[in-house]
Design a protein around this motif. Structure first.
Motif, mmCIF file in Angstrom:
data_model
loop_
_atom_site.group_PDB
_atom_site.id
_atom_site.type_symbol
_atom_site.label_atom_id
_atom_site.label_comp_id
_atom_site.label_asym_id
_atom_site.label_seq_id
_atom_site.Cartn_x
_atom_site.Cartn_y
_atom_site.Cartn_z
ATOM 1 N N LEU A 96 23.271 37.546 -27.150
ATOM 2 C CA LEU A 96 23.933 36.293 -27.498
ATOM 3 C C LEU A 96 24.198 36.346 -28.999
ATOM 4 C CD1 LEU A 96 22.737 32.829 -26.157
ATOM 5 C CD2 LEU A 96 23.769 33.091 -28.407
ATOM 6 N N ALA A 97 25.442 36.616 -29.378
ATOM 7 C CA ALA A 97 25.769 36.869 -30.783
ATOM 8 C C ALA A 97 25.838 35.598 -31.613
ATOM 9 C CB ALA A 97 27.099 37.615 -30.886
ATOM 10 N N SER A 100 26.080 28.992 -31.212
ATOM 11 C CA SER A 100 26.968 27.836 -31.297
ATOM 12 C C SER A 100 28.270 28.036 -30.527
ATOM 13 C CB SER A 100 27.294 27.529 -32.772
ATOM 14 O OG SER A 100 26.115 27.277 -33.500
ATOM 15 N N ALA A 101 28.701 29.293 -30.383
ATOM 16 C CA ALA A 101 29.998 29.568 -29.755
ATOM 17 C C ALA A 101 29.894 30.109 -28.336
ATOM 18 C CB ALA A 101 30.784 30.559 -30.616
ATOM 19 N N ASP A 102 28.735 30.621 -27.953
ATOM 20 C CA ASP A 102 28.585 31.234 -26.631
ATOM 21 C C ASP A 102 28.684 30.170 -25.538
ATOM 22 O OD1 ASP A 102 27.264 32.553 -24.255
ATOM 23 O OD2 ASP A 102 27.104 34.174 -25.712
ATOM 24 N N GLU A 103 29.449 30.467 -24.483
ATOM 25 C CA GLU A 103 29.671 29.485 -23.419
ATOM 26 C C GLU A 103 28.704 29.629 -22.249
ATOM 27 O OE1 GLU A 103 33.746 29.732 -22.275
ATOM 28 O OE2 GLU A 103 34.505 28.951 -24.190
ATOM 29 N N ARG A 104 27.878 30.663 -22.266
ATOM 30 C CA ARG A 104 26.891 30.827 -21.204
ATOM 31 C C ARG A 104 25.699 29.892 -21.453
ATOM 32 N NH1 ARG A 104 25.974 37.106 -22.108
ATOM 33 N NH2 ARG A 104 26.125 36.290 -24.246
ATOM 34 N N TRP A 105 25.012 29.552 -20.406
ATOM 35 C CA TRP A 105 23.790 28.742 -20.496
ATOM 36 C C TRP A 105 23.993 27.490 -21.376
ATOM 37 C CZ3 TRP A 105 23.268 33.878 -22.772
ATOM 38 C CH2 TRP A 105 23.060 34.877 -21.815
ATOM 39 N N PRO A 106 24.917 26.617 -21.035
ATOM 40 C CA PRO A 106 25.275 25.487 -21.909
ATOM 41 C C PRO A 106 24.129 24.531 -22.213
ATOM 42 C CG PRO A 106 26.218 25.228 -19.720
ATOM 43 C CD PRO A 106 25.689 26.617 -19.775
ATOM 44 N N GLN A 115 16.784 22.212 -31.462
ATOM 45 C CA GLN A 115 15.355 22.321 -31.739
ATOM 46 C C GLN A 115 14.969 23.510 -32.615
ATOM 47 O OE1 GLN A 115 12.728 21.796 -28.331
ATOM 48 N NE2 GLN A 115 14.319 20.706 -27.215
ATOM 49 N N THR A 116 15.864 24.487 -32.781
ATOM 50 C CA THR A 116 15.542 25.654 -33.604
ATOM 51 C C THR A 116 16.744 26.026 -34.467
ATOM 52 O OG1 THR A 116 16.358 27.455 -32.177
ATOM 53 C CG2 THR A 116 14.197 26.505 -31.632
ATOM 54 N N SER A 117 16.508 26.958 -35.389
ATOM 55 C CA SER A 117 17.586 27.462 -36.249
ATOM 56 C C SER A 117 18.097 28.818 -35.777
ATOM 57 C CB SER A 117 17.087 27.576 -37.693
ATOM 58 O OG SER A 117 15.930 28.388 -37.752
ATOM 59 N N VAL A 118 17.709 29.241 -34.590
ATOM 60 C CA VAL A 118 18.125 30.543 -34.058
ATOM 61 C C VAL A 118 19.623 30.554 -33.750
ATOM 62 C CG1 VAL A 118 17.951 32.045 -32.022
ATOM 63 C CG2 VAL A 118 15.884 31.200 -33.125
ATOM 64 N N GLN A 119 20.298 31.650 -34.120
ATOM 65 C CA GLN A 119 21.722 31.799 -33.867
ATOM 66 C C GLN A 119 22.057 33.033 -33.021
ATOM 67 O OE1 GLN A 119 24.463 29.854 -34.592
ATOM 68 N NE2 GLN A 119 22.882 28.331 -35.030
ATOM 69 N N SER A 120 21.213 34.078 -33.098
ATOM 70 C CA SER A 120 21.461 35.306 -32.334
ATOM 71 C C SER A 120 20.217 35.669 -31.532
ATOM 72 C CB SER A 120 21.815 36.471 -33.259
ATOM 73 O OG SER A 120 22.974 36.201 -34.016
ATOM 74 N N ILE A 121 20.439 36.149 -30.305
ATOM 75 C CA ILE A 121 19.323 36.536 -29.435
ATOM 76 C C ILE A 121 19.679 37.830 -28.708
ATOM 77 C CG2 ILE A 121 17.865 35.876 -27.476
ATOM 78 C CD1 ILE A 121 18.581 32.950 -28.056
ATOM 79 N N VAL A 122 18.719 38.753 -28.651
ATOM 80 C CA VAL A 122 18.837 39.918 -27.774
ATOM 81 C C VAL A 122 17.622 39.909 -26.858
ATOM 82 C CG1 VAL A 122 19.150 42.396 -27.567
ATOM 83 C CG2 VAL A 122 19.942 41.229 -29.608
ATOM 84 N N LEU A 138 14.314 39.229 -29.049
ATOM 85 C CA LEU A 138 14.422 39.268 -30.505
ATOM 86 C C LEU A 138 15.379 38.174 -30.954
ATOM 87 C CD1 LEU A 138 14.836 43.141 -30.907
ATOM 88 C CD2 LEU A 138 12.702 41.812 -30.823
ATOM 89 N N TYR A 139 15.008 37.458 -32.018
ATOM 90 C CA TYR A 139 15.782 36.298 -32.448
ATOM 91 C C TYR A 139 16.109 36.402 -33.942
ATOM 92 C CZ TYR A 139 13.394 34.466 -28.289
ATOM 93 O OH TYR A 139 12.872 34.297 -27.029
ATOM 94 N N SER A 140 17.309 35.920 -34.297
ATOM 95 C CA SER A 140 17.708 35.868 -35.699
ATOM 96 C C SER A 140 18.286 34.494 -36.013
ATOM 97 C CB SER A 140 18.755 36.942 -36.013
ATOM 98 O OG SER A 140 19.191 36.841 -37.359
ATOM 99 N N GLU A 141 18.092 34.054 -37.241
ATOM 100 C CA GLU A 141 18.654 32.776 -37.683
ATOM 101 C C GLU A 141 20.092 32.925 -38.159
ATOM 102 O OE1 GLU A 141 15.908 31.275 -40.566
ATOM 103 O OE2 GLU A 141 14.594 30.416 -39.030
ATOM 104 N N ARG A 142 20.631 34.153 -38.117
ATOM 105 C CA ARG A 142 22.020 34.390 -38.508
ATOM 106 C C ARG A 142 22.865 34.716 -37.288
ATOM 107 N NH1 ARG A 142 23.003 38.716 -40.760
ATOM 108 N NH2 ARG A 142 20.993 39.812 -40.587
ATOM 109 N N ALA A 143 24.078 34.217 -37.257
ATOM 110 C CA ALA A 143 25.018 34.575 -36.195
ATOM 111 C C ALA A 143 25.471 36.019 -36.390
ATOM 112 C CB ALA A 143 26.216 33.633 -36.214
#
Length: 233
Positions: A96-97, A100-106, A115-122, A138-143
């Protein structure tokens, strides 16, 4: 594209080798240590955790570097959707790059953003057992934080985490088997002493009790030992 040196991969391999050799000493903390190292060694990663999904769709977080992965897993458990859940259940990898923009799992996306500042997930599928499936996340606060090199390094951590997890489970099963063997031995000794019979007869008696009651032999033995040695008050 940022890269990772061969030394980084060797360092991970050496780390896992050391932890595997000491797996019986500290059991599940080996996996916990590997997750913390994922945060330290992959530059874009701010948080990491392992999601386990039981067959009844119960979502738990046995290992997490911070509280954020637990929060995200709780959201996925509540709504039955999300990348970590799907990675575990579908035996796949999800990237999930941009949250804010990903349309999956709305629903997950909306609550995770609130609830969090996470923007990217693998999320990497980690293991499958009879009772549960798991994923390394793995999570990142940057897109757009994870380039190909960092995702590849995540695969390395996921592979090693799976090895450690399986080693931990084998260790637990071995310790459980030893405990069951000791309990059965105690029960046999009690029966031999009480009824003046030999070890073979005592075992056959336990086995028949187990079959007649349709209860595991180790559980029958445990009940007999507990009945003969009630807890101190």
């Amino acid at each position: 594209m940022s890269g990772y040196s061969i030394d980084a991969y060797k360092q991970i391999a050496d780390l896992v080798k050391t932890m595997s050799e000491r797996i019986n000493e500290y059991s599940g903390s080996a996996v916990d240590e590997l997750v913390r190292h994922a945060v330290e060694h992959i530059a874009c990663v701010d948080y990491a955790g392992i999601t386990v999904v039981a067959r009844r769709q119960e979502v738990i977080t046995p290992v997490a570097s911070h509280e954020v992965p637990r929060t995200l897993d709780a959201i996925q458990h509540r709504h039955h959707e999300g990348p970590c859940l799907d990675a575990a259940l579908n035996q796949d990898t999800y990237y999930l790059a941009n949250l804010s923009a990903d349309e999956r799992w709305p629903i997950f996306r909306r609550e995770a953003s609130a609830q969090t500042s996470v923007q990217s997930i693998v999320s990497y599928q980690l293991f499958t057992t009879r009772d549960a499936v798991g994923a390394l996340n793995l999570y990142s606060e940057r897109a757009d934080a994870f380039d190909e090199a960092s995702r590849d390094l995540g695969y390395v951590f996921a592979a090693h985490a799976a090895v450690l997890w399986n080693a931990m489970r084998r260790g637990e099963q071995f310790r459980s088997a030893l405990a069951s063997r000791d309990t059965i031995g105690q029960a046999k000794g009690m029966l031999m002493e009480r009824y003046n019979i030999g070890p073979h007869q005592a075992f056959e008696l336990l086995r028949k009790l187990s079959q007649d009651a349709n209860i595991r032999l180790a559980d029958i033995a445990h009940s007999l030992v507990e009945a003969d040695h009630p807890h101190d008050t």
